[in-house]
Motif scaffolding. Sequence first.
Motif, PDB file in Angstrom:
ATOM      1  N   ASP A  40       0.796  -1.233   0.000  1.00 17.09           N
ATOM      2  CA  ASP A  40       0.000   0.000   0.000  1.00 17.09           C
ATOM      3  C   ASP A  40       0.830   1.286   0.000  1.00 17.09           C
ATOM      4  OD1 ASP A  40      -2.320  -1.520  -0.075  1.00 17.09           O
ATOM      5  OD2 ASP A  40      -2.529  -1.539   2.108  1.00 17.09           O
ATOM      6  N   ASP A  44      -6.981  -2.476   0.737  1.00 22.18           N
ATOM      7  CA  ASP A  44      -7.903  -1.343   0.618  1.00 22.18           C
ATOM      8  C   ASP A  44      -7.255   0.033   0.798  1.00 22.18           C
ATOM      9  OD1 ASP A  44     -10.011  -3.075   0.063  1.00 22.18           O
ATOM     10  OD2 ASP A  44     -10.556  -3.261   2.174  1.00 22.18           O
ATOM     11  N   LEU A  66      -5.626   1.046  -2.514  1.00 23.70           N
ATOM     12  CA  LEU A  66      -6.619   1.362  -3.539  1.00 23.70           C
ATOM     13  C   LEU A  66      -7.310   2.691  -3.231  1.00 23.70           C
ATOM     14  CD1 LEU A  66      -7.873   0.377  -6.163  1.00 23.70           C
ATOM     15  CD2 LEU A  66      -9.528  -0.923  -4.806  1.00 23.70           C
ATOM     16  N   LEU A 126      -7.674  -0.827 -14.579  1.00 26.56           N
ATOM     17  CA  LEU A 126      -6.986  -1.319 -13.391  1.00 26.56           C
ATOM     18  C   LEU A 126      -7.078  -2.827 -13.318  1.00 26.56           C
ATOM     19  CD1 LEU A 126      -8.280   1.217 -10.703  1.00 26.56           C
ATOM     20  CD2 LEU A 126      -6.117   1.300 -11.973  1.00 26.56           C
ATOM     21  N   PHE A 146      -6.201  -5.780 -10.641  1.00 24.60           N
ATOM     22  CA  PHE A 146      -5.792  -6.193  -9.298  1.00 24.60           C
ATOM     23  C   PHE A 146      -6.201  -7.645  -9.064  1.00 24.60           C
ATOM     24  CE2 PHE A 146      -5.775  -1.606  -8.801  1.00 24.60           C
ATOM     25  CZ  PHE A 146      -4.680  -1.392  -7.988  1.00 24.60           C
ATOM     26  N   LEU A 204      -8.064  -7.106  -0.933  1.00 25.86           N
ATOM     27  CA  LEU A 204      -9.004  -6.064  -1.341  1.00 25.86           C
ATOM     28  C   LEU A 204     -10.425  -6.474  -0.977  1.00 25.86           C
ATOM     29  CD1 LEU A 204      -7.551  -5.120  -4.829  1.00 25.86           C
ATOM     30  CD2 LEU A 204      -7.393  -3.813  -2.713  1.00 25.86           C
ATOM     31  N   GLY A 237     -12.425  -0.950  -0.327  1.00 22.27           N
ATOM     32  CA  GLY A 237     -11.527  -0.478  -1.370  1.00 22.27           C
ATOM     33  C   GLY A 237     -12.269  -0.119  -2.643  1.00 22.27           C
ATOM     34  N   LEU A 261     -12.707   3.531  -4.477  1.00 16.78           N
ATOM     35  CA  LEU A 261     -12.432   3.713  -5.896  1.00 16.78           C
ATOM     36  C   LEU A 261     -13.632   4.357  -6.592  1.00 16.78           C
ATOM     37  CD1 LEU A 261     -10.670   3.323  -8.402  1.00 16.78           C
ATOM     38  CD2 LEU A 261     -11.622   1.017  -8.601  1.00 16.78           C
TER      39      LEU A 261
END
Length: 181
Positions: free
Chosen positions: A99, A128, A131, A147, A149, A155, A159, A163
Motif C-alpha cells: 500500500d 484497501d 486502492l 486497473l 488487481f 481487497l 476499497g 475507488l
Amino acid sequence: QLSFQDCPQLSDPGLAALSHGLPPGLHELQLSFQHCPQLSDPGLAALAQRLPASLQQLQLGFQDCQQLSDSGLAALAHGLPTVLQQLQLSFQDCPQLSDPGLAALSHGLPPGLHELQLSFQHCPQLSDPGLAALAQRLPASLQQLQLGFQDCQQLSDSGLAALAHGLPTVLQQLQLSFQDC
C-alpha cells in the motif's frame, strides 16, 4: 519499443546505462522487463531520474521482477514527467509491493493525465488503503482508466467503494479486473 523479457543477466547497472542514453526530446517510451530477476529499486530509480521531461506516453512492464519494492514505486512516481498524457504500468507478480508504494505512485500521477493503465495482479500485499490512496489521487482530467488487481486477496468492499467515490467525472472508459480477490 524495447523488450528485455527473460533476461536473467540484466541488472540495475544495465538499466541505469540505458536510462542515461534516453534522448531528451523523447515523446513516447515503451520498455518491457518481464522476468528480469536482478532488477531492483536502484535500477527503477535510475530510470525514473532520467525520464525525459518531454515524455507524453510511457509504458513500462516489470512483470515478475520480484526484487522491486515500494521505494522503487516512490522513485518512479517522483520522476514521472508532468506533461505525461498516457501511462501504462505493469507490476504483476511483484510480491514486495504494498500500500505505501501504491500511495506514493498515486501522489506522483501527473495532473494532465488522460489515460491510465495499472496492473498489479498477484501482488498479495496490496489492500484497501492502497486502492483508496489511488482513488483519492486520480487526475481530474482522466478519460480512460484500466486497473488490474487480480488475485490481490486483501481487497474488499471498502476499497471498491473508495475507488467508486474517486472516479473522475470526465471518465469515458473504465475497465476493472478484480478476479480472485
